[in-house]
Scaffold this motif. Structure first.
Motif, PDB file in Angstrom:
ATOM      1  N   PHE A 204     -95.010  15.832   9.336  1.00  0.00           N
ATOM      2  CA  PHE A 204     -96.252  15.107   9.134  1.00  0.00           C
ATOM      3  C   PHE A 204     -96.327  13.868  10.019  1.00  0.00           C
ATOM      4  O   PHE A 204     -95.559  12.936   9.876  1.00  0.00           O
ATOM      5  CB  PHE A 204     -96.418  14.689   7.674  1.00  0.00           C
ATOM      6  N   ALA A 205     -97.259  13.881  10.960  1.00  0.00           N
ATOM      7  CA  ALA A 205     -97.524  12.758  11.858  1.00  0.00           C
ATOM      8  C   ALA A 205     -96.308  12.317  12.659  1.00  0.00           C
ATOM      9  O   ALA A 205     -96.347  11.317  13.350  1.00  0.00           O
ATOM     10  CB  ALA A 205     -98.092  11.563  11.094  1.00  0.00           C
ATOM     11  N   GLY A 206     -95.218  13.029  12.586  1.00  0.00           N
ATOM     12  CA  GLY A 206     -94.053  12.699  13.389  1.00  0.00           C
ATOM     13  C   GLY A 206     -93.215  11.555  12.875  1.00  0.00           C
ATOM     14  O   GLY A 206     -92.164  11.251  13.419  1.00  0.00           O
ATOM     15  N   GLN A 207     -93.674  10.877  11.825  1.00  0.00           N
ATOM     16  CA  GLN A 207     -92.963   9.693  11.380  1.00  0.00           C
ATOM     17  C   GLN A 207     -91.613  10.018  10.765  1.00  0.00           C
ATOM     18  O   GLN A 207     -90.690   9.207  10.797  1.00  0.00           O
ATOM     19  CB  GLN A 207     -93.817   8.911  10.389  1.00  0.00           C
ATOM     20  N   GLY A 208     -91.465  11.211  10.190  1.00  0.00           N
ATOM     21  CA  GLY A 208     -90.205  11.562   9.557  1.00  0.00           C
ATOM     22  C   GLY A 208     -89.053  11.546  10.537  1.00  0.00           C
ATOM     23  O   GLY A 208     -88.010  10.944  10.270  1.00  0.00           O
ATOM     24  N   LEU A 209     -89.227  12.175  11.684  1.00  0.00           N
ATOM     25  CA  LEU A 209     -88.154  12.230  12.675  1.00  0.00           C
ATOM     26  C   LEU A 209     -87.926  10.873  13.316  1.00  0.00           C
ATOM     27  O   LEU A 209     -86.795  10.430  13.498  1.00  0.00           O
ATOM     28  CB  LEU A 209     -88.482  13.268  13.748  1.00  0.00           C
ATOM     29  N   LEU A 210     -89.003  10.173  13.658  1.00  0.00           N
ATOM     30  CA  LEU A 210     -88.851   8.865  14.282  1.00  0.00           C
ATOM     31  C   LEU A 210     -88.105   7.899  13.369  1.00  0.00           C
ATOM     32  O   LEU A 210     -87.297   7.094  13.818  1.00  0.00           O
ATOM     33  CB  LEU A 210     -90.226   8.290  14.642  1.00  0.00           C
ATOM     34  N   ALA A 211     -88.393   7.956  12.064  1.00  0.00           N
ATOM     35  CA  ALA A 211     -87.741   7.058  11.109  1.00  0.00           C
ATOM     36  C   ALA A 211     -86.244   7.321  11.014  1.00  0.00           C
ATOM     37  O   ALA A 211     -85.473   6.420  10.670  1.00  0.00           O
ATOM     38  CB  ALA A 211     -88.392   7.188   9.734  1.00  0.00           C
ATOM     39  N   LYS A 212     -85.814   8.549  11.304  1.00  0.00           N
ATOM     40  CA  LYS A 212     -84.388   8.864  11.288  1.00  0.00           C
ATOM     41  C   LYS A 212     -83.671   8.257  12.484  1.00  0.00           C
ATOM     42  O   LYS A 212     -82.466   8.042  12.444  1.00  0.00           O
ATOM     43  CB  LYS A 212     -84.182  10.378  11.292  1.00  0.00           C
ATOM     44  N   LEU A 213     -84.422   7.999  13.553  1.00  0.00           N
ATOM     45  CA  LEU A 213     -83.806   7.528  14.787  1.00  0.00           C
ATOM     46  C   LEU A 213     -83.940   6.023  14.969  1.00  0.00           C
ATOM     47  O   LEU A 213     -83.013   5.364  15.443  1.00  0.00           O
ATOM     48  CB  LEU A 213     -84.435   8.248  15.983  1.00  0.00           C
ATOM     49  N   ILE A 214     -85.098   5.459  14.630  1.00  0.00           N
ATOM     50  CA  ILE A 214     -85.340   4.031  14.801  1.00  0.00           C
ATOM     51  C   ILE A 214     -86.032   3.491  13.556  1.00  0.00           C
ATOM     52  O   ILE A 214     -87.060   4.029  13.126  1.00  0.00           O
ATOM     53  CB  ILE A 214     -86.208   3.734  16.044  1.00  0.00           C
ATOM     54  N   ASP A 215     -85.481   2.432  12.992  1.00  0.00           N
ATOM     55  CA  ASP A 215     -86.115   1.736  11.884  1.00  0.00           C
ATOM     56  C   ASP A 215     -86.879   0.557  12.481  1.00  0.00           C
ATOM     57  O   ASP A 215     -86.284  -0.463  12.833  1.00  0.00           O
ATOM     58  CB  ASP A 215     -85.062   1.264  10.888  1.00  0.00           C
TER      59      ASP A 215
END
Length: 458
Positions: free
Chosen positions: A184-195
Motif C-alpha cells: 500500500f502506497a509503498g510506505q511499508g517497505l520504505l519504513a523498513k529501510l529508513i525511519d
C-alpha cells in the motif's frame, strides 16, 4: 541506505528543485524561500499525507498539470537494503531511485527497477489469472527462455525472478508501480529501510509524549529501547496461558461436546451413512498487546503532563530524547537508517542550549556508523559549521512576476578553486579553506552581500 538527492516538482512554492544531501545538510536562505517545504516534501514522500490535506492548492501555480512529484535517489545500499529492495537494487547498482506522485487525488509510489522486458510485460497485466496465462503463453512461444511450468502466478513470478538473476545481461530499466511491489502506497517497505522523522517548527512535545507509532518520542524510543527480552518473556506467558485455555476447553467442554457430537452423528446416520459429526471448541487467541510508554514531568512534588510545560521545555524534551538516542543507539539497529529532518532547530532555545543541540545532532551522525542522516532548515549560524561548507545548501528566490521560482546553491572545494583561479592558489585553498578563511564565516553565510577588507582591524 541514505538519501543522496531529491528532485521536487510542483510542491507548493517549489516548481522544480534538485537538492543533494550529505550526512548533515543545512538548508539556509531568506524566510519564505522554501527551506521547510523541502523537508515537508520529504515527509510526504516517506510518511504520506497523514492529515489528508494535500490538494490542488498545494500544486505550484505555474504547473502544466495538477501533479506533484518527489523523486528520491538513495545510495549507501547495505546487504539488508538490497535484500529488501530485490530487483530494485541488484548487485552492481550503486543507487536506487523511487518517486512519489500525487495527481488529481491519486497518490502512488513508483520505482526504477531492472527487469527482463518480456517478463515486465507479463507483470503489468491486471489480474493474477491473466498474468499466469500470459506467462504460460510466453513459455510456449519462446522455449529458449527455459521457463518451468507454473501451477499459479506465485510460481510463475518466482521462476521469472530466477531467470532474471541468472541472466543479468538481458535486463533493462523499467518503471514499476508501488501497487505491484511496494504494498500500500509503498510506505511499508520504505519504513523498513529508513525511519524518517520530521520535527516541525510548530511541534509540541505534549503531542509526541507517548509511544504511539507516528510520534517523534515513540520513533526515538523504537531505536533506543530494546524490547526483545520483554517480548520473549511475554510470549512465554502467552504460551502458558494458551495451554491453560486448551486444558479448560478439554476438561469443561470436552465431555459435553463429545455427547453432542455423538447425538448429532446418530441423527445424521438416519439420512446419510458413513459420516460423523464432530463438534470442537475453537480456542480464541487474544492478540498480544505491545508495551507502550508515556512521558510525564515531575515538577517538585507534582507529576504533571507534558502539555503543562512551556514551549522551551517541550522543545528541550525532544532535544534530550535525541541526545540520549545519540549516546545509546544500539548497533543491532543498523538494519534500518534513521533520518531526522528538523525545521528551525533553534526555536525556543537559550543560546547555550542551542549550541548543545547542534553538537547533539552532529554527534548523532558520528556515533551511528553512517546509519543516521540529519537535515535542518535554519536561520541560526550555530547550526552552520563553516569547516564543512560543502554541507550547506542556500535557497534563493529567482525570477519575478506571478510565478517566481526557487534555486539552490552549494559549494564544493573544486568549485571554490575554480572560482578563485588566478586570485588564490589551489595549494592555499586546499590547505586553509576550512581553517583560516572560514574562522568567522558562519554568520556571514546568511548575509545578502559581503564587503572585503584587508585586515581584522579594518
Amino acid at each position: 541506505m541514505k538519501i543522496k538527492r531529491v528532485c521536487i516538482e510542483n510542491f507548493c512554492c517549489l516548481r522544480s528543485l534538485d537538492v543533494s544531501f550529505d550526512a548533515i545538510t543545512s538548508l539556509i536562505g531568506p524566510t519564505g524561500v522554501g527551506k521547510s517545504t523541502v523537508l515537508r516534501a520529504l515527509d510526504w514522500f516517506f510518511n504520506g499525507d497523514k492529515g489528508g490535506t494535500l490538494g490542488e492548492e498545494d500544486v505550484h501555480s505555474a504547473a502544466d498539470a495538477k501533479r506533484i512529484r518527489v523523486e528520491v535517489e538513495f545510495d549507501g545500499l547495505t546487504a539488508f537494503d538490497r535484500a529488501a529492495l530485490g530487483h530494485y537494487a541488484p548487485d552492481g547498482i550503486e543507487s536506487v531511485r523511487i518517486w512519489r506522485t500525487w495527481e488529481d487525488g491519486d497518490d502512488r509510489i513508483t520505482g526504477k527497477a531492472l527487469a527482463f522486458p518480456p517478463f515486465d510485460d507479463v507483470r503489468r497485466l491486471e489480474g493474477r489469472r491473466d498474468r499466469h496465462a500470459a506467462y504460460k503463453a510466453l513459455r510456449e512461444s519462446d522455449p529458449g527462455l527455459d521457463l518451468p511450468a507454473a501451477r499459479g502466478w506465485d510460481d510463475a513470478e518466482a521462476a521469472m525472478r530466477v531467470g532474471e538473476s541468472q541472466h543479468r545481461d538481458r535486463l533493462a530499466e523499467t518503471d514499476v508501480e508501488g501497487t505491484q511491489f511496494f504494498g500500500f502506497a509503498g510506505q511499508g517497505l520504505l519504513a523498513k529501510l529508513i525511519d524518517f522523522v520530521f520535527i516541525s517548527a510548530d511541534l509540541r512535545a505534549y503531542e509526541e509524549a507517548d509511544d504511539g507509532k507516528a510520534t517523534v518520542v515513540g520513533r526515538i524510543l523504537e531505536h533506543a529501547v530494546d524490547r526483545s527480552e520483554a517480548d520473549a518473556r511475554f510470549t512465554a506467558i502467552e504460551d502458558e496461558a494458551q495451554n491453560a485455555r486448551e486444558k479448560v476447553h478439554a476438561e469443561v467442554y470436552g465431555p459435553m461436546l463429545k455427547r453432542l457430537s455423538g447425538a448429532l452423528s446418530g441423527e445424521v446416520a438416519k439420512f446419510s451413512t458413513g459420516r460423523d459429526v464432530v463438534v470442537k471448541p475453537v480456542v480464541q487467541i487474544p492478540k498480544q498487546a505491545k508495551t507502550t510508554f508515556a512521558v510525564n514531568i515531575k515538577d517538585g512534588a507534582a507529576l504533571t503532563a507534558v502539555r503543562r510545560q512551556g514551549h522551551g521545555f517541550q522543545r528541550a524534551l525532544i532535544i534530550a530524547a535525541l541526545k540520549y538516542l545519540a549516546e545509546t543507539r544500539r548497533p543491532e539497529d543498523g538494519t534500518r537508517a534513521l533520518c531526522l529532518a528538523i525545521e528551525e532547530p533553534e526555536l525556543f532555545q537559550h543560546p547555550a542550549q542551542t549550541r548543545v543541540f547542534a553538537q547533539v545532532l552532529r554527534g548523532l551522525v558520528l556515533s551511528a556508523a553512517e546509519r543516521t542522516q540529519v537535515m535542518y532548515a535554519t536561520h541560526s549560524p550555530v547550526f552552520i559549521d563553516p569547516r564543512n561548507y560543502e554541507q550547506i545548501r542556500r535557497l534563493t528566490r529567482v525570477g519575478s512576476g506571478d510565478h517566481p521560482d526557487v534555486e539552490v546553491r552549494q559549494l564544493s572545494e573544486e568549485k571554490l578553486i575554480q572560482s578563485l583561479d588566478g586570485r588564490v592558489s589551489e595549494k592555499s585553498i586546499r590547505r586553509h579553506a576550512t581553517t583560516r578563511y572560514v574562522k568567522d564565516l558562519a554568520e556571514g553565510l546568511f548575509v545578502a552581500a559581503a564587503v572585503l577588507v584587508e585586515g581584522e582591524s579594518d
